[in-house]
Scaffold this motif. Structure first.
Motif, PDB file in Angstrom:
ATOM      1  N   GLY A  70       0.779  -1.239   0.000  1.00  0.00           N
ATOM      2  CA  GLY A  70       0.000   0.000   0.000  1.00  0.00           C
ATOM      3  C   GLY A  70       0.803   1.279   0.000  1.00  0.00           C
ATOM      4  N   THR A  71       2.042   1.232  -0.443  1.00  0.00           N
ATOM      5  CA  THR A  71       2.875   2.438  -0.505  1.00  0.00           C
ATOM      6  C   THR A  71       2.214   3.512  -1.381  1.00  0.00           C
ATOM      7  OG1 THR A  71       4.911   1.193  -0.189  1.00  0.00           O
ATOM      8  CG2 THR A  71       5.127   3.342  -1.245  1.00  0.00           C
ATOM      9  N   VAL A  72       2.326   4.764  -0.951  1.00  0.00           N
ATOM     10  CA  VAL A  72       1.802   5.893  -1.718  1.00  0.00           C
ATOM     11  C   VAL A  72       2.930   6.422  -2.593  1.00  0.00           C
ATOM     12  CG1 VAL A  72       0.725   8.172  -1.593  1.00  0.00           C
ATOM     13  CG2 VAL A  72       0.288   6.486   0.204  1.00  0.00           C
ATOM     14  N   PHE A  73       2.745   6.392  -3.900  1.00  0.00           N
ATOM     15  CA  PHE A  73       3.783   6.847  -4.828  1.00  0.00           C
ATOM     16  C   PHE A  73       3.477   8.271  -5.295  1.00  0.00           C
ATOM     17  CE2 PHE A  73       3.719   2.194  -5.364  1.00  0.00           C
ATOM     18  CZ  PHE A  73       5.035   1.923  -4.997  1.00  0.00           C
ATOM     19  N   ILE A  74       4.467   9.134  -5.198  1.00  0.00           N
ATOM     20  CA  ILE A  74       4.271  10.527  -5.582  1.00  0.00           C
ATOM     21  C   ILE A  74       5.451  11.018  -6.420  1.00  0.00           C
ATOM     22  CG2 ILE A  74       2.895  11.108  -3.537  1.00  0.00           C
ATOM     23  CD1 ILE A  74       5.483  12.433  -2.434  1.00  0.00           C
ATOM     24  N   ALA A  75       5.207  12.078  -7.175  1.00  0.00           N
ATOM     25  CA  ALA A  75       6.277  12.777  -7.891  1.00  0.00           C
ATOM     26  C   ALA A  75       6.635  13.997  -7.055  1.00  0.00           C
ATOM     27  CB  ALA A  75       5.793  13.204  -9.275  1.00  0.00           C
ATOM     28  N   ARG A  76       7.885  14.099  -6.652  1.00  0.00           N
ATOM     29  CA  ARG A  76       8.301  15.192  -5.767  1.00  0.00           C
ATOM     30  C   ARG A  76       8.548  16.476  -6.569  1.00  0.00           C
ATOM     31  NH1 ARG A  76      10.258  13.662  -0.579  1.00  0.00           N
ATOM     32  NH2 ARG A  76      10.152  11.433  -0.207  1.00  0.00           N
ATOM     33  N   GLU A  77       7.472  17.011  -7.118  1.00  0.00           N
ATOM     34  CA  GLU A  77       7.563  18.245  -7.888  1.00  0.00           C
ATOM     35  C   GLU A  77       6.460  19.195  -7.438  1.00  0.00           C
ATOM     36  OE1 GLU A  77       7.392  17.354 -12.028  1.00  0.00           O
ATOM     37  OE2 GLU A  77       8.896  15.755 -11.907  1.00  0.00           O
ATOM     38  N   ARG A  78       6.755  20.487  -7.444  1.00  0.00           N
ATOM     39  CA  ARG A  78       5.793  21.485  -6.986  1.00  0.00           C
ATOM     40  C   ARG A  78       4.506  21.451  -7.809  1.00  0.00           C
ATOM     41  NH1 ARG A  78       7.769  25.069  -3.326  1.00  0.00           N
ATOM     42  NH2 ARG A  78      10.030  25.137  -3.038  1.00  0.00           N
ATOM     43  N   ARG A  79       4.630  21.180  -9.103  1.00  0.00           N
ATOM     44  CA  ARG A  79       3.454  21.193  -9.961  1.00  0.00           C
ATOM     45  C   ARG A  79       2.494  20.051  -9.637  1.00  0.00           C
ATOM     46  NH1 ARG A  79       6.217  19.390 -15.736  1.00  0.00           N
ATOM     47  NH2 ARG A  79       6.893  17.296 -15.086  1.00  0.00           N
ATOM     48  N   GLU A  80       2.990  19.069  -8.866  1.00  0.00           N
ATOM     49  CA  GLU A  80       2.159  17.932  -8.476  1.00  0.00           C
ATOM     50  C   GLU A  80       1.529  18.126  -7.100  1.00  0.00           C
ATOM     51  OE1 GLU A  80       1.573  15.396 -10.396  1.00  0.00           O
ATOM     52  OE2 GLU A  80       3.025  15.787 -11.987  1.00  0.00           O
ATOM     53  N   ALA A  81       1.673  19.310  -6.527  1.00  0.00           N
ATOM     54  CA  ALA A  81       1.225  19.556  -5.153  1.00  0.00           C
ATOM     55  C   ALA A  81      -0.267  19.266  -4.968  1.00  0.00           C
ATOM     56  CB  ALA A  81       1.542  20.992  -4.744  1.00  0.00           C
ATOM     57  N   LYS A  82      -1.095  19.706  -5.921  1.00  0.00           N
ATOM     58  CA  LYS A  82      -2.550  19.489  -5.789  1.00  0.00           C
ATOM     59  C   LYS A  82      -2.891  18.008  -5.863  1.00  0.00           C
ATOM     60  CE  LYS A  82      -6.810  20.887  -5.429  1.00  0.00           C
ATOM     61  NZ  LYS A  82      -7.498  19.579  -5.449  1.00  0.00           N
ATOM     62  N   LEU A  83      -2.227  17.282  -6.765  1.00  0.00           N
ATOM     63  CA  LEU A  83      -2.470  15.846  -6.866  1.00  0.00           C
ATOM     64  C   LEU A  83      -2.055  15.135  -5.578  1.00  0.00           C
ATOM     65  CD1 LEU A  83      -1.263  15.097 -10.519  1.00  0.00           C
ATOM     66  CD2 LEU A  83      -3.609  15.150  -9.681  1.00  0.00           C
ATOM     67  N   GLN A  84      -0.929  15.557  -4.991  1.00  0.00           N
ATOM     68  CA  GLN A  84      -0.472  14.974  -3.738  1.00  0.00           C
ATOM     69  C   GLN A  84      -1.471  15.237  -2.623  1.00  0.00           C
ATOM     70  OE1 GLN A  84       3.451  16.510  -3.025  1.00  0.00           O
ATOM     71  NE2 GLN A  84       4.262  15.703  -4.946  1.00  0.00           N
ATOM     72  N   GLN A  85      -1.984  16.458  -2.581  1.00  0.00           N
ATOM     73  CA  GLN A  85      -2.972  16.811  -1.562  1.00  0.00           C
ATOM     74  C   GLN A  85      -4.209  15.927  -1.688  1.00  0.00           C
ATOM     75  OE1 GLN A  85      -4.004  21.037  -1.134  1.00  0.00           O
ATOM     76  NE2 GLN A  85      -6.147  20.426  -1.017  1.00  0.00           N
ATOM     77  N   ASP A  86      -4.706  15.766  -2.915  1.00  0.00           N
ATOM     78  CA  ASP A  86      -5.892  14.930  -3.135  1.00  0.00           C
ATOM     79  C   ASP A  86      -5.623  13.484  -2.737  1.00  0.00           C
ATOM     80  OD1 ASP A  86      -7.153  17.162  -4.126  1.00  0.00           O
ATOM     81  OD2 ASP A  86      -6.849  16.631  -6.239  1.00  0.00           O
ATOM     82  N   LEU A  87      -4.433  13.001  -3.069  1.00  0.00           N
ATOM     83  CA  LEU A  87      -4.076  11.628  -2.738  1.00  0.00           C
ATOM     84  C   LEU A  87      -3.978  11.432  -1.233  1.00  0.00           C
ATOM     85  CD1 LEU A  87      -3.299   8.847  -3.775  1.00  0.00           C
ATOM     86  CD2 LEU A  87      -0.938   9.633  -3.980  1.00  0.00           C
ATOM     87  N   PHE A  88      -3.355  12.382  -0.541  1.00  0.00           N
ATOM     88  CA  PHE A  88      -3.247  12.305   0.912  1.00  0.00           C
ATOM     89  C   PHE A  88      -4.632  12.320   1.558  1.00  0.00           C
ATOM     90  CE2 PHE A  88       1.339  13.942   1.804  1.00  0.00           C
ATOM     91  CZ  PHE A  88       1.833  12.941   0.983  1.00  0.00           C
ATOM     92  N   GLU A  89      -5.511  13.202   1.066  1.00  0.00           N
ATOM     93  CA  GLU A  89      -6.867  13.280   1.619  1.00  0.00           C
ATOM     94  C   GLU A  89      -7.591  11.955   1.447  1.00  0.00           C
ATOM     95  OE1 GLU A  89      -9.004  16.549  -0.047  1.00  0.00           O
ATOM     96  OE2 GLU A  89      -7.593  18.065   0.689  1.00  0.00           O
ATOM     97  N   GLN A  90      -7.411  11.345   0.280  1.00  0.00           N
ATOM     98  CA  GLN A  90      -8.052  10.068  -0.006  1.00  0.00           C
ATOM     99  C   GLN A  90      -7.542   8.966   0.924  1.00  0.00           C
ATOM    100  OE1 GLN A  90      -6.967   8.204  -3.784  1.00  0.00           O
ATOM    101  NE2 GLN A  90      -9.108   7.683  -4.153  1.00  0.00           N
ATOM    102  N   ARG A  91      -6.238   8.910   1.096  1.00  0.00           N
ATOM    103  CA  ARG A  91      -5.656   7.850   1.923  1.00  0.00           C
ATOM    104  C   ARG A  91      -5.958   8.063   3.406  1.00  0.00           C
ATOM    105  NH1 ARG A  91      -1.986   4.533  -0.993  1.00  0.00           N
ATOM    106  NH2 ARG A  91      -1.903   3.379   0.959  1.00  0.00           N
TER     107      ARG A  91
END
Length: 271
Positions: A123-144
Motif C-alpha cells: 500500500g505504498t503511496v507513490f508521488i512525484a516530488r515536484e511542486r506542480r504535483e502539489a494538488k495531486l499529492q494533496q488529493d491523494l493524501f486526503e483520499q488515503r
C-alpha cells in the motif's frame, strides 16, 4: 566508510540470516496478496487485516538479523502522518515493525524489480516530488487519510550516514494545510537511532552516497554481533497549531534531531 565484505565463515552467517528472511518475506507476500483478494472487495482502500501481516514480517526480519530492538514512547492514534530521520534500508523494517503505516515514496520506486512489487503490495503511496504535483499529492493524501491510513515519509529526502539528521524539506507538509486536513491531522516525529556494534564506526549502519544496496545488505548480515536499534516516538503535533508548513517542518526537525544527538553522544566512540 569501508563496508564489511563477507569472507569465509561470514557467508554462513549471511545464509543463516538472509535465507530465512527472504522466505518469510516471500511466503507472507503470497498470503498478503491472497488476503487482499478478499479484503479489497469488502473494504476497498481500507485494510483492516493486511497491515498486521506487514508488521509481522518486519518484526521477524529484525529478529532474524539479530538486532536488539528498543522502543520509547508509543505510536499515535490520531489521523495524519509520521515522519522520521532516514539512515538505511533497514528503516523500512524498523519503522513498520511496531505500527501500521503506509510509506510515501517517489514514483520511480514502483518500477524497481522486487522492491516495487513489495511496495505496491503493502500500500505504498507513490508521488512525484515536484511542486506542480502539489494538488495531486494533496488529493491523494486526503483520499488515503480518509481511508484511515497513517502515512510515513522521510522529510530529509535521502538516507544518511546514521550519525546526523539533515534539514527537513517542507514540500510534502503543504498538503496537510488544506481545508480538509488542517484541523484534523497530526504529525508524529520519530527518531531512529542505530547504535553501532562495540568498537565500530558510529556510521556502521548508514547507507548513503554511492553505496550500492547489495554490498550494504551483506555488510549488515555478516556482522558477528549486531549493535542495537532504538525508536523514539515523540508527542504528536496538531497541524493547526502551526502557522505554515515551514514552521511545522522546522519544529519536527528539531525534535527529531534533539533525541538523535542526545542518544548518539552517549555511544562509545569507535576504537
Amino acid at each position: 566508510m569501508a563496508q564489511r565484505a563477507p569472507k569465509g565463515w561470514d557467508w554462513l552467517r549471511v545464509i543463516r540470516r538472509g535465507v530465512p528472511g527472504v522466505l518469510v518475506i516471500a511466503i507472507c507476500l503470497v498470503i498478503l496478496l491472497l488476503v487482499r483478494l478478499i479484503e479489497r472487495p469488502l473494504f476497498g482502500q481500507r485494510r483492516p487485516i493486511t497491515p498486521y501481516i506487514t508488521c509481522f514480517v518486519c518484526r521477524s526480519v529484525i529478529w532474524l538479523i539479530g538486532f536488539p530492538y528498543e522502543i520509547k514512547g508509543r505510536p499515535m492514534r490520531h489521523p495524519g502522518a509520521v515522519v522520521a530521520n532516514h539512515a538505511s534500508w533497514l528503516d523500512i523494517f524498523t519503522l513498520n515493525a511496531p505500527q501500521r503505516i503506509y510509506f510515501v515514496s517517489k514514483s520511480e520506486v514502483a518500477g524497481w524489480p522486487g522492491i516495487g512489487t513489495l511496495a505496491k503490495a503493502t500500500g505504498t503511496v507513490f508521488i512525484a516530488r515536484e511542486r506542480r504535483e502539489a494538488k495531486l499529492q494533496q488529493d491523494l493524501f486526503e483520499q488515503r487519510l480518509g481511508a484511515g491510513h497513517k502515512l510515513l515519509f522521510f522529510p530529509e529526502g535521502t538516507s544518511t550516514d546514521a550519525n546526523r539528521v539533515l534539514p527537513f524539506k517542507t514540500t510534502l507538509f503543504q498538503a496537510f494545510f488544506s481545508e480538509a486536513l488542517r484541523d484534523q491531522s497530526y504529525v508524529q516525529p520519530i527518531t531512529v537511532n542505530y547504535h553501532a556494534p562495540e568498537g565500530e564506526d558510529p556510521r556502521y549502519y548508514g547507507w548513503w552516497g554511492d553505496m550500492d544496496l547489495i554490498p550494504n545488505v551483506l555488510h549488515i548480515l555478516s556482522t558477528p554481533k549486531q549493535g542495537r536499534i532504538e525508536l523514539v516516538f515523540h508527542d504528536p503535533k496538531p497541524v493547526n497549531s502551526f502557522e505554515n508548513r515551514k514552521v511545522l517542518a522546522l519544529d519536527l526537525e528539531e525534535t527529531t534531531r534533539a533525541a538523535h544527538f542526545s542518544e548518539i553522544s552517549t555511544s562509545k566512540p569507535a576504537k
